[in-house]
Design a protein around this motif. Structure first.
Motif, PDB file in Angstrom:
ATOM      1  N   ILE A 180       0.670  -1.121  -0.130  1.00 11.33           N
ATOM      2  CA  ILE A 180      -0.097  -0.105   0.165  1.00 11.33           C
ATOM      3  C   ILE A 180       0.895   1.141  -0.022  1.00 11.33           C
ATOM      4  O   ILE A 180       0.608   2.122  -0.848  1.00 11.33           O
ATOM      5  N   GLY A 181       1.744   1.137   0.775  1.00 17.14           N
ATOM      6  CA  GLY A 181       2.681   2.530   0.817  1.00 17.14           C
ATOM      7  C   GLY A 181       3.457   2.688  -0.361  1.00 17.14           C
ATOM      8  O   GLY A 181       3.588   3.901  -0.726  1.00 17.14           O
ATOM      9  N   SER A 182       4.151   1.637  -1.078  1.00 16.46           N
ATOM     10  CA  SER A 182       4.609   1.695  -2.240  1.00 16.46           C
ATOM     11  C   SER A 182       3.782   2.228  -3.324  1.00 16.46           C
ATOM     12  O   SER A 182       4.292   2.849  -4.180  1.00 16.46           O
ATOM     13  N   VAL A 183       2.512   1.826  -3.311  1.00 18.34           N
ATOM     14  CA  VAL A 183       1.584   2.371  -4.648  1.00 18.34           C
ATOM     15  C   VAL A 183       1.367   3.882  -4.050  1.00 18.34           C
ATOM     16  O   VAL A 183       1.296   4.598  -4.993  1.00 18.34           O
ATOM     17  N   PHE A 184       1.361   4.297  -2.740  1.00 21.43           N
ATOM     18  CA  PHE A 184       1.274   5.725  -2.523  1.00 21.43           C
ATOM     19  C   PHE A 184       2.594   6.473  -3.026  1.00 21.43           C
ATOM     20  O   PHE A 184       2.291   7.581  -3.647  1.00 21.43           O
ATOM     21  N   ARG A 185       3.670   5.874  -3.019  1.00 16.93           N
ATOM     22  CA  ARG A 185       4.843   6.608  -3.549  1.00 16.93           C
ATOM     23  C   ARG A 185       4.883   6.644  -4.956  1.00 16.93           C
ATOM     24  O   ARG A 185       5.241   7.600  -5.540  1.00 16.93           O
ATOM     25  N   THR A 186       4.215   5.737  -5.645  1.00 21.53           N
ATOM     26  CA  THR A 186       4.329   5.696  -7.079  1.00 21.53           C
ATOM     27  C   THR A 186       3.326   6.684  -7.576  1.00 21.53           C
ATOM     28  O   THR A 186       3.455   7.430  -8.459  1.00 21.53           O
ATOM     29  N   PHE A 231      -6.458  -2.732  -9.059  1.00 23.01           N
ATOM     30  CA  PHE A 231      -5.409  -4.035  -8.492  1.00 23.01           C
ATOM     31  C   PHE A 231      -5.995  -4.813  -7.359  1.00 23.01           C
ATOM     32  O   PHE A 231      -6.568  -4.220  -6.330  1.00 23.01           O
ATOM     33  N   GLY A 232      -6.000  -6.220  -7.605  1.00 24.11           N
ATOM     34  CA  GLY A 232      -6.645  -6.976  -6.490  1.00 24.11           C
ATOM     35  C   GLY A 232      -5.725  -7.544  -5.471  1.00 24.11           C
ATOM     36  O   GLY A 232      -4.345  -7.265  -5.191  1.00 24.11           O
ATOM     37  N   SER A 253       2.374 -14.162 -11.629  1.00 22.16           N
ATOM     38  CA  SER A 253       2.141 -12.857 -11.182  1.00 22.16           C
ATOM     39  C   SER A 253       3.114 -12.002 -10.720  1.00 22.16           C
ATOM     40  O   SER A 253       4.437 -12.745 -10.600  1.00 22.16           O
ATOM     41  N   LEU A 254       3.170 -10.608 -10.637  1.00 22.65           N
ATOM     42  CA  LEU A 254       4.001  -9.897  -9.908  1.00 22.65           C
ATOM     43  C   LEU A 254       3.538  -9.500  -8.748  1.00 22.65           C
ATOM     44  O   LEU A 254       2.240  -9.222  -8.515  1.00 22.65           O
ATOM     45  N   ASN A 255       4.534  -8.818  -7.862  1.00 23.12           N
ATOM     46  CA  ASN A 255       3.858  -8.169  -6.509  1.00 23.12           C
ATOM     47  C   ASN A 255       3.124  -7.009  -7.139  1.00 23.12           C
ATOM     48  O   ASN A 255       3.446  -6.170  -7.940  1.00 23.12           O
ATOM     49  N   ILE A 256       2.061  -6.613  -6.301  1.00 27.18           N
ATOM     50  CA  ILE A 256       1.028  -5.834  -6.482  1.00 27.18           C
ATOM     51  C   ILE A 256       1.717  -4.275  -6.724  1.00 27.18           C
ATOM     52  O   ILE A 256       1.589  -3.623  -7.690  1.00 27.18           O
ATOM     53  N   SER A 257       2.960  -3.872  -5.987  1.00 25.34           N
ATOM     54  CA  SER A 257       3.328  -2.609  -6.000  1.00 25.34           C
ATOM     55  C   SER A 257       4.168  -2.625  -7.198  1.00 25.34           C
ATOM     56  O   SER A 257       4.152  -1.545  -7.760  1.00 25.34           O
ATOM     57  N   VAL A 258       4.730  -3.796  -7.567  1.00 24.65           N
ATOM     58  CA  VAL A 258       5.405  -3.534  -8.773  1.00 24.65           C
ATOM     59  C   VAL A 258       4.550  -3.474 -10.194  1.00 24.65           C
ATOM     60  O   VAL A 258       4.746  -2.753 -10.823  1.00 24.65           O
ATOM     61  N   SER A 259       3.410  -4.285  -9.805  1.00 22.08           N
ATOM     62  CA  SER A 259       2.360  -4.098 -11.079  1.00 22.08           C
ATOM     63  C   SER A 259       1.857  -2.882 -11.224  1.00 22.08           C
ATOM     64  O   SER A 259       1.955  -2.098 -12.263  1.00 22.08           O
ATOM     65  N   ALA A 260       1.721  -2.175 -10.114  1.00 23.79           N
ATOM     66  CA  ALA A 260       1.121  -0.907 -10.030  1.00 23.79           C
ATOM     67  C   ALA A 260       2.119   0.178 -10.565  1.00 23.79           C
ATOM     68  O   ALA A 260       1.870   0.872 -11.743  1.00 23.79           O
ATOM     69  N   GLY A 261       3.545  -0.022 -10.452  1.00 27.81           N
ATOM     70  CA  GLY A 261       4.595   0.994 -10.827  1.00 27.81           C
ATOM     71  C   GLY A 261       4.692   0.759 -12.294  1.00 27.81           C
ATOM     72  O   GLY A 261       4.842   1.672 -13.203  1.00 27.81           O
TER      73      GLY A 261
END
Length: 176
Positions: free
Chosen positions: A38-44, A127-128, A156-164
């Motif tokens: 969650i924090g990584s997605v915020f940073r992206t 993202f799920g 699959s990829l890690n959610i924060s990696v996918s979001a980035g």
């Protein structure tokens, strides 16, 4: 070549960020278990001036020490909102004429490199959960799905990696 110091990077202040024109992308995180993700997605989202993040279901919300560890203050800049039901968020955004896409491996998904952005549209990316992905009910409500091509043995990829990856791809297609 010399590595730049932080003061040379000309980053926005929190006030400048809030006033800046945003990239017309909304991120929807549904049932994300990892607070670091969650924090990584915020940073992206901060890096690419994303309009908003919806935190749905069991997805934790700021302030939280573990989110802050990876967000590094981005929870103070990026607009966010918690909603219990992801389906309601998707329906609301579609009524607002936002194009909603699941980032998931589904029939008829468009590979990311083939996804075309329309400069007149605003996009929401769903993202799920780290184990189960985007729920079938959410997928069924979306306008379509985007799939990140993968060539290795993992599914699959890690959610924060996918979001980035997806946010960067849409960002560069919109801005460059």
């Amino acid at each position: 070549m010399r590595k730049l110091e932080n003061k040379e990077l000309e980053r926005k202040s929190v006030a400048d960020f809030k006033e800046a024109d945003k990239t017309p992308i909304i991120i929807i995180l549904d049932d994300i278990r990892s607070l670091h993700n969650i924090g990584s997605v915020f940073r992206t989202a901060d890096a690419f001036l994303i309009e908003k993040i919806y935190l749905c279901g069991i997805t934790a919300v700021p302030p939280h020490k573990e989110i802050h560890k990876t967000a590094l203050g981005a929870t103070e800049t990026v607009a966010w909102e918690h909603q219990q039901d992801v389906l309601s968020v998707i329906e609301k955004l579609k009524i607002e004429q936002v194009a909603v896409f699941a980032v998931e491996q589904v029939e008829n998904a468009v590979f990311l490199q083939d996804f075309k952005v329309d400069s007149d549209k605003k996009y929401a990316l769903v993202f799920g959960n780290e184990v189960y992905g985007v729920s079938q009910k959410a997928v069924a409500l979306c306008d379509g799905a985007i799939e990140i091509p993968q060539l290795g043995t993992k599914h699959s990829l890690n959610i924060s990696v996918s979001a980035g990856i997806v946010v960067w791809d849409l960002f560069q297609k919109m801005k460059y």
